[in-house]
Motif scaffolding. Structure first.
Motif, PDB file in Angstrom:
ATOM      1  N   ARG A 320     -15.725  26.024 -61.854  1.00  0.00           N
ATOM      2  CA  ARG A 320     -16.171  27.254 -62.514  1.00  0.00           C
ATOM      3  C   ARG A 320     -17.280  26.932 -63.507  1.00  0.00           C
ATOM      4  N   HIS A 321     -17.060  25.856 -64.234  1.00  0.00           N
ATOM      5  CA  HIS A 321     -18.062  25.445 -65.205  1.00  0.00           C
ATOM      6  C   HIS A 321     -19.411  25.184 -64.541  1.00  0.00           C
ATOM      7  N   TYR A 322     -19.413  24.410 -63.484  1.00  0.00           N
ATOM      8  CA  TYR A 322     -20.681  24.061 -62.840  1.00  0.00           C
ATOM      9  C   TYR A 322     -21.297  25.245 -62.111  1.00  0.00           C
ATOM     10  N   ILE A 323     -20.467  26.144 -61.608  1.00  0.00           N
ATOM     11  CA  ILE A 323     -21.011  27.354 -60.981  1.00  0.00           C
ATOM     12  C   ILE A 323     -21.786  28.153 -62.014  1.00  0.00           C
ATOM     13  N   LYS A 324     -21.224  28.277 -63.206  1.00  0.00           N
ATOM     14  CA  LYS A 324     -21.903  29.036 -64.259  1.00  0.00           C
ATOM     15  C   LYS A 324     -23.181  28.350 -64.714  1.00  0.00           C
ATOM     16  N   GLU A 325     -23.173  27.029 -64.682  1.00  0.00           N
ATOM     17  CA  GLU A 325     -24.343  26.271 -65.114  1.00  0.00           C
ATOM     18  C   GLU A 325     -25.474  26.299 -64.084  1.00  0.00           C
ATOM     19  N   SER A 326     -25.113  26.538 -62.821  1.00  0.00           N
ATOM     20  CA  SER A 326     -26.103  26.408 -61.759  1.00  0.00           C
ATOM     21  C   SER A 326     -27.074  27.576 -61.727  1.00  0.00           C
ATOM     22  N   ALA A 327     -28.230  27.321 -61.175  1.00  0.00           N
ATOM     23  CA  ALA A 327     -29.210  28.391 -60.954  1.00  0.00           C
ATOM     24  C   ALA A 327     -28.602  29.406 -59.994  1.00  0.00           C
ATOM     25  N   PRO A 328     -28.743  30.693 -60.280  1.00  0.00           N
ATOM     26  CA  PRO A 328     -28.169  31.733 -59.419  1.00  0.00           C
ATOM     27  C   PRO A 328     -28.633  31.627 -57.972  1.00  0.00           C
ATOM     28  N   GLU A 329     -29.891  31.205 -57.770  1.00  0.00           N
ATOM     29  CA  GLU A 329     -30.401  31.100 -56.401  1.00  0.00           C
ATOM     30  C   GLU A 329     -29.608  30.067 -55.605  1.00  0.00           C
ATOM     31  N   ARG A 330     -29.266  28.977 -56.286  1.00  0.00           N
ATOM     32  CA  ARG A 330     -28.526  27.930 -55.593  1.00  0.00           C
ATOM     33  C   ARG A 330     -27.136  28.423 -55.219  1.00  0.00           C
ATOM     34  N   VAL A 331     -26.474  29.076 -56.156  1.00  0.00           N
ATOM     35  CA  VAL A 331     -25.135  29.580 -55.891  1.00  0.00           C
ATOM     36  C   VAL A 331     -25.186  30.615 -54.769  1.00  0.00           C
ATOM     37  N   ALA A 332     -26.200  31.468 -54.820  1.00  0.00           N
ATOM     38  CA  ALA A 332     -26.325  32.498 -53.790  1.00  0.00           C
ATOM     39  C   ALA A 332     -26.515  31.861 -52.419  1.00  0.00           C
ATOM     40  N   ALA A 333     -27.312  30.809 -52.362  1.00  0.00           N
ATOM     41  CA  ALA A 333     -27.555  30.139 -51.087  1.00  0.00           C
ATOM     42  C   ALA A 333     -26.271  29.518 -50.544  1.00  0.00           C
ATOM     43  N   LEU A 334     -25.454  28.964 -51.446  1.00  0.00           N
ATOM     44  CA  LEU A 334     -24.197  28.362 -51.012  1.00  0.00           C
ATOM     45  C   LEU A 334     -23.180  29.424 -50.599  1.00  0.00           C
ATOM     46  N   ALA A 335     -23.248  30.572 -51.266  1.00  0.00           N
ATOM     47  CA  ALA A 335     -22.261  31.615 -50.999  1.00  0.00           C
ATOM     48  C   ALA A 335     -22.607  32.419 -49.754  1.00  0.00           C
ATOM     49  N   GLU A 336     -23.893  32.484 -49.420  1.00  0.00           N
ATOM     50  CA  GLU A 336     -24.316  33.360 -48.330  1.00  0.00           C
ATOM     51  C   GLU A 336     -23.565  33.127 -47.014  1.00  0.00           C
ATOM     52  N   PRO A 337     -23.495  31.900 -46.532  1.00  0.00           N
ATOM     53  CA  PRO A 337     -22.787  31.712 -45.251  1.00  0.00           C
ATOM     54  C   PRO A 337     -21.324  32.146 -45.321  1.00  0.00           C
ATOM     55  N   ILE A 338     -20.713  31.963 -46.484  1.00  0.00           N
ATOM     56  CA  ILE A 338     -19.312  32.348 -46.632  1.00  0.00           C
ATOM     57  C   ILE A 338     -19.167  33.860 -46.529  1.00  0.00           C
ATOM     58  N   LEU A 339     -20.064  34.575 -47.178  1.00  0.00           N
ATOM     59  CA  LEU A 339     -20.003  36.036 -47.129  1.00  0.00           C
ATOM     60  C   LEU A 339     -20.387  36.570 -45.748  1.00  0.00           C
ATOM     61  N   LEU A 340     -21.357  35.920 -45.133  1.00  0.00           N
ATOM     62  CA  LEU A 340     -21.773  36.358 -43.800  1.00  0.00           C
ATOM     63  C   LEU A 340     -20.617  36.247 -42.814  1.00  0.00           C
ATOM     64  N   ARG A 341     -19.884  35.179 -42.936  1.00  0.00           N
ATOM     65  CA  ARG A 341     -18.744  34.981 -42.042  1.00  0.00           C
ATOM     66  C   ARG A 341     -17.740  36.117 -42.247  1.00  0.00           C
ATOM     67  N   ALA A 342     -17.504  36.462 -43.509  1.00  0.00           N
ATOM     68  CA  ALA A 342     -16.545  37.528 -43.804  1.00  0.00           C
ATOM     69  C   ALA A 342     -17.044  38.873 -43.270  1.00  0.00           C
ATOM     70  N   LEU A 343     -18.353  39.057 -43.243  1.00  0.00           N
ATOM     71  CA  LEU A 343     -18.927  40.312 -42.765  1.00  0.00           C
ATOM     72  C   LEU A 343     -19.173  40.295 -41.266  1.00  0.00           C
ATOM     73  N   GLU A 344     -18.890  39.165 -40.658  1.00  0.00           N
ATOM     74  CA  GLU A 344     -19.118  38.980 -39.223  1.00  0.00           C
ATOM     75  C   GLU A 344     -20.577  39.224 -38.858  1.00  0.00           C
ATOM     76  N   LEU A 345     -21.452  38.675 -39.676  1.00  0.00           N
ATOM     77  CA  LEU A 345     -22.883  38.755 -39.418  1.00  0.00           C
ATOM     78  C   LEU A 345     -23.408  37.344 -39.221  1.00  0.00           C
ATOM     79  N   SER A 346     -24.416  37.203 -38.367  1.00  0.00           N
ATOM     80  CA  SER A 346     -24.973  35.867 -38.207  1.00  0.00           C
ATOM     81  C   SER A 346     -26.392  35.788 -38.767  1.00  0.00           C
TER      82      SER A 346
END
Length: 497
Positions: A320-346
RNA sequence: GGCGCUAUCGUCUAGGGGUUAGGACGUGAGAUUCUCAAUCUUAAAACCCGGGUUCGAUUCCCGGUAGCGCUACCA
């Protein structure tokens, strides 16, 4: 100063091994030494080439880099054991010539029998030295005659002691170390011998490894001495345990680097956490260390010898600490595939990517690891008014007269609004309703929240409303209703019930 | 069975012959918030047992116990 990480490529890299790699790397980087990657694929049956590639990828993901290895070479090749060939046999023959090793003609069945006997008699299971005293000429003759034999090292008749950086001096009586086989009758060298040859040839000065090798060390020390090679310094790291105090394994859930990466644990969080497992800075009060800071502060001599239980909660705290410290763009890039999978989008459009980034930014502060995001975003992604109205925990709130008033008022006001709805505007509407009805606080917010999300808790409206409005404008495999739509649908169902 | 390693809050650890045994995660309470999370404040929580050594041991030594590891022509 040269250290090495020598994994066998038999599967995913486990945290235990990763921690060993990390301590080697930290020690090398901070001492200005050389960190070597050597692939220990002696066990060809279990080793696979694809594992080797994955292994390198995994430890690179963690943030470790090596100076010499199978992919980049170095002054003491080969860096893959299966490429080594003859060397082991040559050194073994030399040991025989020097009288430090001898051929053993005992059959495996015979040895097996002796071992069982010793076990039954509750005696130490050591090789009785049957072939140790066969005259060398006779041994040579029998070998030439084609008699099958293994090669054994003569263990000296004195205690073997060695120094360990984390445990101090360790001593083993020679009575418990038996003459070990270094070359099997098949001609294949045995692990304990292979490591010694490899480490010596690569000029390894510090052997940092798991403490499951501690009891093997006297054999290896005897080997170094017999071969007239300098004995390296050892450092045996304690075991990492699961919550049940048993050796951490897949049984305990996600324990490989790949698992952690998939879960959305940041590499620097894992690195920081693993460093704290067995090491603490002087004073022991600081806990948060970036990779660079670890390299500066790490001290092998301060590593604790006692085993450590892996605590996922504490890892998540760091994450949690490092997520908050990270640049939002980086976190978004890491989160995108996870969310896409949940949305069933490729293939996301750039609009969808932007929306997912907004979702991530809005919700990531409440999450231990990135894979919790879809669940956290469920109130935006999904809308199930029938279920929400039917849910027992919502009955009390929905039945309240004030709730009916609030919902009717908000819905009516929304009808008159233009799309898309601004978050600020929505807030203003709630304010108006509050003024007009005199209903405020939980009585005002709770029914609206249930109508929009079906749930009593979740992100604040300021974050929620823009995400719903933005999502409603996108083409998704399953559409996201806008705020007005949600309220209208909710009211319709509520009234017909 | 033999040998080795280990033993401070639930967990990771700091410390060390005389301390109010410190920090962190987690947990409880309070504050804040429409709610959850976050945040802040606060509380509870530990030296495995038995012998020595010593004026004094949680700390040093020995023993026990427990956990783990090794005991292979496995790695």
């Amino acid at each position: 100063m040269r250290v090495r990480f020598a994994p066998s490529p038999t599967g995913q890299v486990h945290v235990g091994n990763a921690r060993t790699a990390l301590f080697n790397w930290l020690f090398a980087r901070q001492q200005g030494g050389t960190f070597i990657l050597r692939i220990e694929d002696t066990d060809l049956e279990r080793s696979e080439a694809r594992y080797e590639a994955q292994l390198m990828e995994d430890i690179q993901w963690l943030g470790l880099d090596w100076d010499e290895g199978p992919d980049k070479g170095g002054p003491y090749p080969p860096y893959r054991q299966s490429d080594k060939g003859q060397v082991y046999l040559d050194h073994a023959e030399r040991l025989i010539r020097e009288g430090k090793a001898y051929p053993c003609f005992c059959s495996q069945q015979e040895l097996e029998r002796q071992r069982e006997e010793a076990q039954a008699a509750q005696q130490p299971q050591i090789y009785p030295g049957t072939c140790r005293n066969i005259p060398p000429e006779e041994a040579v003759r029998r070998r030439q005659a084609g008699e099958s034999c293994a090669i054994r090292l003569k263990i000296p008749e004195r205690p073997i002691r060695f120094h360990d950086i984390v445990r101090g001096w360790v001593e083993f009586s020679n009575e418990v170390v038996s003459d070990l086989i270094i070359i099997r009758s098949s001609g294949v060298a045995v692990y304990n011998y292979v490591v010694v040859v490899d480490d010596a040839e690569m000029k390894i000065t510090h052997v940092i490894r798991g403490d499951d090798h501690l009891s093997n060390t006297p054999k290896q020390v005897a080997l170094y001495e017999a071969l007239d090679w300098p004995v390296p310094e050892f450092a045996h790291l304690s075991t990492i345990l699961g919550p049940d105090r048993e050796r951490l394994s897949k049984r305990h859930g996600a324990t490989s680097l790949a698992n952690f990466r998939e879960m959305g644990v940041l590499p620097e969080a894992l690195m920081n956490y693993m460093a704290l497992l067995g090491w603490a800075p002087t004073g022991g009060e600081r806990e948060v260390f970036s990779p660079t800071e670890l390299v500066q502060e790490f001290d092998l001599t301060r590593v604790t010898p006692s085993p450590a239980v892996f605590d996922f909660e504490k890892l998540y705290w760091l994450n949690r600490h490092y997520i908050k410290e990270s640049a939002p763009e980086r976190v978004a890039a890491l989160a995108e595939p996870i969310l896409l999978r949940a949305l069933e989008l490729s293939e996301p459009t750039s609009e969808i990517s932007a929306w997912l980034a907004h979702i991530t930014a809005a919700l990531v502060h409440s999450v231990n690891k990135l894979d919790e995001l879809p669940e956290r975003a469920a109130s935006v992604l999904h809308f199930y008014p029938v279920a929400a109205i039917g849910a027992t925990e919502n009955q009390e709130i929905l039945a309240a007269e004030t709730s009916q008033t609030v919902l009717a008022a908000v819905t009516a006001k929304l009808e008159a609004e233009a799309e898309p709805l601004e978050a600020a505007h929505f807030k203003a509407i709630l304010k108006e309703v509050q003024k007009e009805t005199g209903i405020k606080g939980p009585a005002l917010f709770h029914p609206v929240r249930i109508a929009l999300t079906g749930q009593q808790s979740g992100p604040e409206f300021d974050r929620l409303v823009p995400l719903m409005e933005e999502g409603a404008r996108l083409t998704l495999s399953k559409s996201v209703p806008a705020v007005r739509e949600r309220l209208a649908a909710f009211m319709t169902i509520l009234q017909t019930r």
